[in-house]
Motif scaffolding. Structure first.
Motif, short mmCIF file in Angstrom:
data_model
loop_
_atom_site.label_atom_id
_atom_site.label_comp_id
_atom_site.label_asym_id
_atom_site.label_seq_id
_atom_site.Cartn_x
_atom_site.Cartn_y
_atom_site.Cartn_z
N VAL A 234 -27.05 -32.07 -13.90
CA VAL A 234 -27.85 -31.01 -13.29
C VAL A 234 -29.26 -31.56 -13.15
O VAL A 234 -29.90 -31.93 -14.14
CB VAL A 234 -27.85 -29.73 -14.13
CG1 VAL A 234 -28.72 -28.66 -13.46
CG2 VAL A 234 -26.43 -29.20 -14.30
N LEU A 235 -29.76 -31.62 -11.91
CA LEU A 235 -31.07 -32.21 -11.63
C LEU A 235 -32.09 -31.12 -11.34
O LEU A 235 -31.89 -30.31 -10.41
CB LEU A 235 -30.97 -33.16 -10.43
CG LEU A 235 -29.93 -34.28 -10.54
CD1 LEU A 235 -29.91 -35.10 -9.27
CD2 LEU A 235 -30.24 -35.17 -11.73
N ASP A 236 -33.16 -31.10 -12.13
CA ASP A 236 -34.28 -30.18 -11.93
C ASP A 236 -33.84 -28.73 -11.79
O ASP A 236 -34.41 -27.97 -10.99
CB ASP A 236 -35.10 -30.61 -10.71
CG ASP A 236 -35.78 -31.96 -10.94
OD1 ASP A 236 -36.24 -32.20 -12.07
OD2 ASP A 236 -35.81 -32.78 -10.00
N MET A 237 -32.82 -28.38 -12.53
CA MET A 237 -32.30 -27.01 -12.57
C MET A 237 -31.78 -26.52 -11.22
O MET A 237 -31.52 -25.34 -11.04
CB MET A 237 -33.37 -26.03 -13.08
CG MET A 237 -33.66 -26.15 -14.55
SD MET A 237 -34.79 -24.88 -15.17
CE MET A 237 -36.34 -25.72 -14.94
N ARG A 238 -31.57 -27.44 -10.28
CA ARG A 238 -31.16 -27.06 -8.93
C ARG A 238 -29.79 -27.63 -8.53
O ARG A 238 -28.85 -26.89 -8.26
CB ARG A 238 -32.19 -27.53 -7.90
CG ARG A 238 -33.58 -26.94 -8.04
CD ARG A 238 -34.50 -27.45 -6.95
NE ARG A 238 -34.13 -26.94 -5.63
CZ ARG A 238 -33.49 -27.63 -4.71
NH1 ARG A 238 -33.10 -28.88 -4.93
NH2 ARG A 238 -33.19 -27.07 -3.54
#
Length: 306
Positions: A234-238
């Motif tokens: 999961v990258l930067d919550m996005r």
């Protein structure tokens, strides 16, 4: 009766993250805010179409529940006054600037029979909630939250409580079970300012790692889980990336989902309001609110002894 909401502290986090959510009132009313800096507070209150109160007592008298976004150093006095006034409180992390004060506030909330929630927004980020559902099948989890160039000016203890606390709380929450600290490393400069931290935990068979570099040249936040049959990032919550034998699947967030929803602020605010309205216990209250702070305080003490 419609729930009356107030705000204490009108700094950057309040203006960027919380007030845009609270001002979109549906089944509550945003009554107003208090900040000691009245000259700064008045135009902010006007822009959000709410009253500007001249004292904490006046704000408390007009509200049922209060969101506290003042400096960490003020949390104990502000939250204590609000609890004694019979108000439910949601406060930014950390609950207080030291563990004794934080534990005293939890005890006071229980005595006063008031709701006290610490706003760990990442627990309410949809992607992290999605990842939490995968944890029963996970063997390892690594959470990294780096800074581009943020060494100092505060000391190690401040940075651990102000920023690294988010990483530790999120990793422990994602694990879904009690975790044991295994070992860790903290690197500081000659001024005692944090450069890098990495810590390892065990939660049953699951292994957890937390990591933060203060001069990484990037603001990247990444959570990686190795599960049965797939690896998830999961990258930067996005962005959700899932790799398995069938290939790599990259799923961006829904187009309609707001930035504040993605980062969990909308979910956290609505959760607290729902708990107050329905007299239920917030997810990050009591012992839950103290868990990560106790772990981080121990990290600091251990680093001082080294």
């Amino acid at each position: 009766m419609t729930l009356r909401i107030g705000v204490v502290g009108l700094g950057g986090i309040a203006q960027k993250a919380w007030l845009p959510v609270l001002s979109q009132a549906t089944d509550w009313t945003l009554v107003g805010a208090f900040s000691p800096n009245q000259a700064k507070a008045k135009p902010i209150c006007e822009s959000f179409r709410m009253a500007c109160f001249s004292s904490l007592n006046d704000l408390a008298a007009a509200c049922d529940a209060v969101f506290v976004h003042s400096s960490t150093a003020t949390h104990f006095d502000v939250v204590k006054a609000l609890l004694l006034a019979g108000k439910d409180v949601c406060v930014d992390k950390p609950l207080a600037e030291n563990l004794n004060q934080a534990e005293a506030l939890v005890a006071l909330a229980e005595k006063q029979k008031r709701k006290l929630m610490v706003g760990f927004n990442r627990r309410f980020a949809p992607r992290y909630q999605q990842l939490k559902a995968e944890m029963p099948n996970a063997a390892s989890l690594r959470m990294e939250k780096h800074r581009s160039d943020s060494v100092g000016p505060h000391d190690l203890r401040f940075t651990l409580l102000d920023d690294y606390l988010h990483v530790v709380d999120t990793a422990l929450w994602l694990s879904g079970k009690a975790a044991t600290s295994l070992h860790g490393h903290i690197e500081t400069n000659d001024l005692g300012e944090m450069l890098y931290a990495e810590h390892h935990f065990a939660a049953g068979r699951l292994r957890l790692t937390t990591s933060m570099h203060r001069r990484a040249g990037s603001q990247r936040e990444r959570v990686s889980a190795v599960c049965e049959g797939k690896c998830i990032d999961v990258l930067d919550m996005r962005d959700w990336q899932e790799e398995s034998a069938s290939g790599l699947l990259i799923t961006p967030p829904p187009a309609w989902q707001s930035h504040l929803t993605q980062r969990g602020f909308s979910g956290a605010a609505h959760h607290f309001i729902h708990c107050v309205q329905n007299q239920t216990m917030p997810e990050t209250s009591g012992e839950q609110a103290l868990l990560a702070q106790r772990v981080v305080e121990k990290m600091w003490r251990d680093s001082v002894r080294e």
